[in-house]
Design a protein around this motif. Structure first.
Motif, PDB file in Angstrom:
ATOM      1  N   SER A 256      42.155  34.890  29.122  1.00 37.16           N
ATOM      2  CA  SER A 256      41.144  34.762  30.172  1.00 37.16           C
ATOM      3  C   SER A 256      40.581  36.130  30.505  1.00 37.16           C
ATOM      4  CB  SER A 256      41.742  34.109  31.424  1.00 37.16           C
ATOM      5  OG  SER A 256      42.711  34.960  32.008  1.00 37.16           O
ATOM      6  N   ARG A 257      39.356  36.119  31.034  1.00 38.08           N
ATOM      7  CA  ARG A 257      38.699  37.327  31.533  1.00 38.08           C
ATOM      8  C   ARG A 257      38.236  37.041  32.954  1.00 38.08           C
ATOM      9  NH1 ARG A 257      37.569  40.512  26.859  1.00 38.08           N
ATOM     10  NH2 ARG A 257      37.388  39.259  24.959  1.00 38.08           N
ATOM     11  N   THR A 258      38.685  37.872  33.894  1.00 40.03           N
ATOM     12  CA  THR A 258      38.345  37.686  35.300  1.00 40.03           C
ATOM     13  C   THR A 258      37.552  38.891  35.787  1.00 40.03           C
ATOM     14  OG1 THR A 258      40.405  36.456  35.634  1.00 40.03           O
ATOM     15  CG2 THR A 258      39.244  37.228  37.603  1.00 40.03           C
ATOM     16  N   PRO A 259      36.279  38.694  36.144  1.00 40.68           N
ATOM     17  CA  PRO A 259      35.482  39.819  36.648  1.00 40.68           C
ATOM     18  C   PRO A 259      35.751  40.066  38.131  1.00 40.68           C
ATOM     19  CG  PRO A 259      34.123  37.864  36.490  1.00 40.68           C
ATOM     20  CD  PRO A 259      35.485  37.465  35.984  1.00 40.68           C
ATOM     21  N   TYR A 260      35.627  41.325  38.545  1.00 42.25           N
ATOM     22  CA  TYR A 260      35.789  41.717  39.944  1.00 42.25           C
ATOM     23  C   TYR A 260      34.538  42.477  40.378  1.00 42.25           C
ATOM     24  CZ  TYR A 260      40.581  40.144  39.912  1.00 42.25           C
ATOM     25  OH  TYR A 260      41.706  39.353  39.843  1.00 42.25           O
TER      26      TYR A 260
END
Length: 617
Positions: A256-260
């Motif tokens: 997964s890739r989670t942007p902030y």
């Protein structure tokens, strides 16, 4: 000789040198058990200790003063009245015994609930060090000697011991090294992911473009605490700019890739039972891998930490959402304390960074700020040990603390919060006591407790002349790195020096209190220290195999190395030479096999031609 009582052998041991004691253990299993006696090696560690941190050479006048005070106590004779015989006797011998017991108790770094092998301690305190460098991730032609630098580092532990070293590379890939000391391929790369994996630069781009863009993104990150490894789920979390990548370490594929909203500056330790804490330039978040990302609501938390006397009333909270918004940028280190520890009045998440106060949160009530502890320093790294703090002031009082006072402090359950950073241009090593005793502990909701000298200790005089970059527990000592390339070991009081080395030295290091001339190489520094024994997963350090309690370092030049003691480290050049020789031998074998096959084919063709000529064809 095996029939000799252990008492006689222990008496003999008092007249032997440490290297003789180490060799005599090889005589028999019985002698091995006798001469590995913990009390023997504890005495040797005690006798070989430096008297004070000043013996390293930072302040010889104070060292002389401390030695003079100790000599004065030793030479003072008192006359005691024997209660039964009412006779006057000289107390010199009694004073010597009492002084030795007091000095030993003041020095003893262990706690009642801790199991320590002082044989290993002596080796790590006094044996010559070795620095072994992990295999480089090379590219291009071999003669060009080009290699990709590591942009972070993390360890995958197996039963509390380092098993694999995991690091993101500047080409956007992930490399895994064999880190186990019991493996013959220790130090070599055993797996490597695809180029551009972390910055999400896929095969739709040509190789040169993918490499160039990946290097630009990875070099722009600049985060020290950018890697966190979940040892149970065998997942790695890698921060690249404002994106948190979760990677399956078995397949080296992004899960997964989670942007902030802002660039990520710090990650906490990953643990399968608790959410990961993510710090960005302006916010702090909890990342739970079991639930999808949630859109954050607008939030602002105002922190005022410039005045040590500030109280909780100065913390103005305007709104609470699912994250914390910082009024000052730069969360650089996040520490998780065990949730099962005895209640000490503080939360289990601590955050330090470019701001001058440590932030404290209780995960159950996140994002509500539980309180702050004013430091005054700008902190680079936070760590902890599962024992209460006995400050340097307590140990060195009158001029030595009594036996009962030391025992009383050691029986106090708690944790010691360790912080490393910079204060007015010099290194700052800080220790804070977290225990259930309010008189001897700090409480983040009450800033007045930080003024209690029995609850904290700040070493800003003798730690280092430059900024401290990383700190970690190592056996019964603390080790930290500074901006001059030094690794320094001190006792748990945060002041008394044990040994030090510089990673740029060619000559072996010298123990604390001994001076030596060394030749300097390039000015590299240690950005991160990773112990090969996990302090929380493996608490019985006495059973740690010899040679496995080492340190893995990540340097400013993107190199990865292992610092060991008392034994020969691994040599990647020899392994690479052997690998090249094996490849060459394999190539020669294939050439011989190919030559043999071609010869047999030509011979078969010649026989067919002769047979055809027999028929006039």
């Amino acid at each position: 000789m095996d029939n000799l009582p252990a008492e006689i052998l222990l008496l003999i041991a008092q007249y032997l040198e440490p290297h003789e004691l180490a060799n005599i253990q090889l005589v028999s299993k019985y002698w091995y058990n006798v001469f590995r006696d913990n009390e023997i090696w504890k005495r040797l560690c005690f006798e070989g200790r430096p008297r004070r941190q000043h013996d390293i050479g930072l302040d010889q006048r104070l060292a002389e003063l401390a030695r003079a005070a100790e000599r004065l106590i030793r030479e003072t004779s008192t006359f005691l009245q024997d209660v039964n015989n009412t006779t006057a006797v000289t107390g010199t011998e009694w004073n010597e015994t009492r002084l030795r017991r007091t000095l030993l108790a003041n020095w003893d770094p262990t706690y009642p609930q801790e199991d320590v092998s002082f044989y290993h301690e002596y080796i790590q305190r006094h044996a010559p060090h070795t620095i072994s460098w992990f295999q480089e991730s090379r590219y291009g032609h071999e003669d060009d000697r080009l290699h990709h630098e590591a942009t972070g580092a993390g360890i995958l532990y197996d039963q509390g011991l380092a098993d694999k070293l995991v690091a993101p590379m500047e080409d956007g890939s992930i490399a895994i090294w064999e880190a186990s000391a019991s493996h013959s391929r220790q130090g070599t790369i055993i797996a490597k992911g695809a180029i551009g994996l972390l910055p999400n630069r896929g095969s739709d781009l040509d190789y040169a473009t993918r490499l160039r863009q990946s290097q630009a993104i990875m070099s722009e990150t600049g985060t020290i605490e950018c890697v966190s490894i979940d040892n149970v789920r065998r997942r790695g979390f890698f921060a690249v700019q404002n994106v948190l990548n979760e990677v399956d370490l078995a397949t080296l594929q992004v899960v997964s890739r989670t942007p902030y909203p802002f660039p990520i500056t710090a990650l906490s330790e990953a643990h399968h039972s608790t959410p990961l804490t993510v710090g960005t330039n302006w916010t702090i978040h909890l990342h739970d891998t079991r639930s999808p990302p949630v859109q954050s609501r607008a939030v602002r938390t105002e922190l005022i930490g410039g005045n040590p006397a500030s109280s909780c009333s100065n913390l103005q909270t305007r709104d609470f959402g699912d994250h914390v918004s910082l009024s000052q940028p730069g969360a650089l280190s996040i520490l998780h304390l065990p949730t099962a520890r005895e209640w000490d009045g503080n939360g289990d998440i601590w955050v330090g960074g470019r701001f001058t106060s440590m932030l404290n949160f209780d995960r159950r009530f996140f994002p509500r700020l539980r309180g702050t502890v004013h430091s005054g320093a700008r902190l680079s790294c936070l760590n902890s040990i599962p024992f209460s703090l006995i400050t340097y002031d307590v140990r060195s009082s009158r001029p030595f603390a009594s036996l009962s006072l030391i025992d009383q402090w050691k029986e106090l359950s708690g944790h010691t919060l360790i912080a490393a950073g910079e204060y007015k241009g010099k290194g700052s090593l800080e220790l804070y006591n977290l225990s259930s005793d309010p008189a001897r502990s700090i409480n983040s909701s009450d800033s007045r407790t930080t003024q209690n000298r029995d609850a904290c200790y700040q070493n800003r005089q003798t730690a280092s002349r430059s900024k401290l970059l990383s700190v970690a527990p190592h056996g019964t000592r603390l080790v930290f790195s500074d901006g001059d390339g030094n690794l320094k070991w001190v006792e748990r009081d945060g002041s008394t020096g044990v040994r030090q080395l510089n990673i740029n030295e060619k000559a072996p290091d010298t123990r604390a209190g001994h001076n030596g001339t060394v030749e300097q190489e390039s000015g590299d520094i240690v950005q991160k220290i990773l112990p090969t024994v996990h302090a929380r997963q493996k608490t019985d350090h006495s059973n740690t195999p010899f040679g496995k309690d080492n340190l893995i370092i990540w340097t400013g030049e993107g190199r990865l190395g292992m610092v060991g003691f008392g034994q020969r480290g691994f040599d990647i050049s020899e392994m690479e030479d052997q690998a090249r020789e094996a490849e060459a031998e394999e190539l020669r074998k294939k050439e011989r096999e190919y030559g043999g096959e071609m010869r047999r084919a030509l011979e078969h063709q010649a026989r067919e031609l002769r047979w055809m000529r027999g028929y006039g064809l």
